[in-house]
Scaffold this active site. Structure first.
Site, PDB file in Angstrom:
ATOM      1  N   HIS A 140      -0.111   3.380  -3.954  1.00  0.00           N
ATOM      2  CA  HIS A 140      -0.702   3.790  -2.677  1.00  0.00           C
ATOM      3  C   HIS A 140      -1.866   2.863  -2.311  1.00  0.00           C
ATOM      4  O   HIS A 140      -1.970   2.393  -1.172  1.00  0.00           O
ATOM      5  CB  HIS A 140      -1.171   5.248  -2.790  1.00  0.00           C
ATOM      6  CG  HIS A 140      -1.865   5.765  -1.577  1.00  0.00           C
ATOM      7  ND1 HIS A 140      -1.194   6.432  -0.563  1.00  0.00           N
ATOM      8  CD2 HIS A 140      -3.172   5.707  -1.197  1.00  0.00           C
ATOM      9  CE1 HIS A 140      -2.071   6.767   0.373  1.00  0.00           C
ATOM     10  NE2 HIS A 140      -3.275   6.333   0.022  1.00  0.00           N
ATOM     11  N   GLU A 141      -2.749   2.598  -3.274  1.00  0.00           N
ATOM     12  CA  GLU A 141      -3.919   1.752  -2.991  1.00  0.00           C
ATOM     13  C   GLU A 141      -3.507   0.305  -2.706  1.00  0.00           C
ATOM     14  O   GLU A 141      -4.048  -0.338  -1.805  1.00  0.00           O
ATOM     15  CB  GLU A 141      -4.915   1.822  -4.153  1.00  0.00           C
ATOM     16  CG  GLU A 141      -5.529   3.207  -4.383  1.00  0.00           C
ATOM     17  CD  GLU A 141      -6.249   3.758  -3.150  1.00  0.00           C
ATOM     18  OE1 GLU A 141      -6.743   2.972  -2.335  1.00  0.00           O
ATOM     19  OE2 GLU A 141      -6.281   4.996  -3.000  1.00  0.00           O
ATOM     20  N   HIS A 144      -2.401   0.065   0.779  1.00  0.00           N
ATOM     21  CA  HIS A 144      -3.494  -0.121   1.757  1.00  0.00           C
ATOM     22  C   HIS A 144      -3.885  -1.598   1.846  1.00  0.00           C
ATOM     23  O   HIS A 144      -4.165  -2.105   2.926  1.00  0.00           O
ATOM     24  CB  HIS A 144      -4.734   0.687   1.342  1.00  0.00           C
ATOM     25  CG  HIS A 144      -4.693   2.140   1.721  1.00  0.00           C
ATOM     26  ND1 HIS A 144      -4.396   2.580   2.987  1.00  0.00           N
ATOM     27  CD2 HIS A 144      -4.949   3.265   0.977  1.00  0.00           C
ATOM     28  CE1 HIS A 144      -4.459   3.911   3.027  1.00  0.00           C
ATOM     29  NE2 HIS A 144      -4.784   4.346   1.824  1.00  0.00           N
ATOM     30  N   GLU A 203      -2.286   6.387   6.102  1.00  0.00           N
ATOM     31  CA  GLU A 203      -2.007   7.065   4.836  1.00  0.00           C
ATOM     32  C   GLU A 203      -0.511   7.128   4.553  1.00  0.00           C
ATOM     33  O   GLU A 203      -0.060   6.867   3.435  1.00  0.00           O
ATOM     34  CB  GLU A 203      -2.587   8.485   4.855  1.00  0.00           C
ATOM     35  CG  GLU A 203      -4.091   8.534   4.719  1.00  0.00           C
ATOM     36  CD  GLU A 203      -4.577   7.813   3.482  1.00  0.00           C
ATOM     37  OE1 GLU A 203      -3.920   7.897   2.423  1.00  0.00           O
ATOM     38  OE2 GLU A 203      -5.595   7.132   3.582  1.00  0.00           O
TER      39      GLU A 203
END
Ligand SMILES: [Zn+2]
Length: 265
Positions: A140-141, A144, A203
């Site tokens: 997920h990070e 980003h 997100e």
């Protein structure tokens, strides 16, 4: 999701505004506006170069490590190295330098900064049950970072009053209140009591990219669903910080499940 700041920027004098406007003009003049992001397949408004952002992020990263402290635990370090290595390779960025650190903080949180910097709180390292769930967090990070979400948010802020302050901060990098704002916009603000969440769209994009990297790296994407369900179960009225900056709800779980079905897994 709108910006939530716990600090109100001080009104600036005419000179400061002039300087800020000059900095903003310089930023806009040296970088392109709308650019296509290949990871996302959509256009983004980007008013800041990778180098400019990496310089700001480097200061924020050093400050976070200094103020929060880094946990040196052999098991955590080995797990983080192992999982992060596979995820960044799966993202096609294995040849680059990445900085990962376990931040001394019991809260359930993790953050990404431009310039390939990712912090995972010790509380989160304790919370994940296996490598697959940590891969969900890291994926997920890294999502980003690949999606340049910080650059996008920074550019959006540049168009508003906060942006003028930020542009001004670029002229006085050691200004502490400004450094807090920069941290908030870049994505590490939770460590300073200033929270500026990514948008819901960002997100969900990070979730989708993270799932792809997990699957490509050989981890079980279903563990991402388990992870977010466990995170939701933690929120008895007071959501964990990772959820206040990373809104989690049934829509997010539904998106993850739809992506997993789409991947045929
Ligand atoms: Zn996120």
């Amino acid at each position: 999701m709108g910006a939530r700041m716990t600090e109100t920027p001080e009104p600036m004098g005419r000179l400061a505004k002039g300087l800020a406007a000059a900095a903003l003009f310089a930023l806009a003049a040296t970088t392109s506006g709308c650019t296509q992001n290949q990871a996302l397949g959509r256009d983004q408004l980007i008013l800041v170069s990778n180098d400019q952002l990496a310089t700001l992020a480097d200061g924020t990263w050093q400050r976070t490590l200094q103020q929060q402290g880094v946990v040196h635990d052999a098991d955590y370090d080995a797990q983080l190295d192992r999982v992060a290595g596979r995820i960044v390779t799966a993202a096609g960025r294995g040849g680059e330098t990445w900085n990962f650190a376990v931040i001394h903080d019991d809260s359930l949180n993790a953050f990404a900064l431009p310039g390939n910097k990712i912090g995972v709180n010790s509380g989160m390292m304790k919370f994940v049950q296996n490598d697959d769930q940590l891969a969900a967090v890291i994926g997920h990070e890294v999502g980003h970072v690949m999606a340049r979400h910080s650059a996008e948010r920074y550019s959006q802020q540049l168009l508003g009053q906060v942006g003028l302050d930020l542009a001004n901060a670029a002229l006085a990098a050691n200004n502490t209140p400004m450094a807090d704002q920069i941290a908030a916009v870049l994505g590490a603000g939770v460590n300073y009591g200033v929270i500026l969440p990514f948008s819901r769209k960002q997100e969900l994009e990070a979730d989708t990219l993270g799932l792809q990297y997990m699957a490509r790296a050989g981890y079980d994407p279903h563990q991402a669903v388990d992870f977010w369900r466990r995170m939701m179960a933690q929120s008895n009225g007071q959501p964990p910080e990772f959820m206040s900056t990373h809104p989690s709800d049934q829509a997010r779980i539904a998106n993850l499940q739809a992506q997993i079905r789409r991947m045929g897994l």
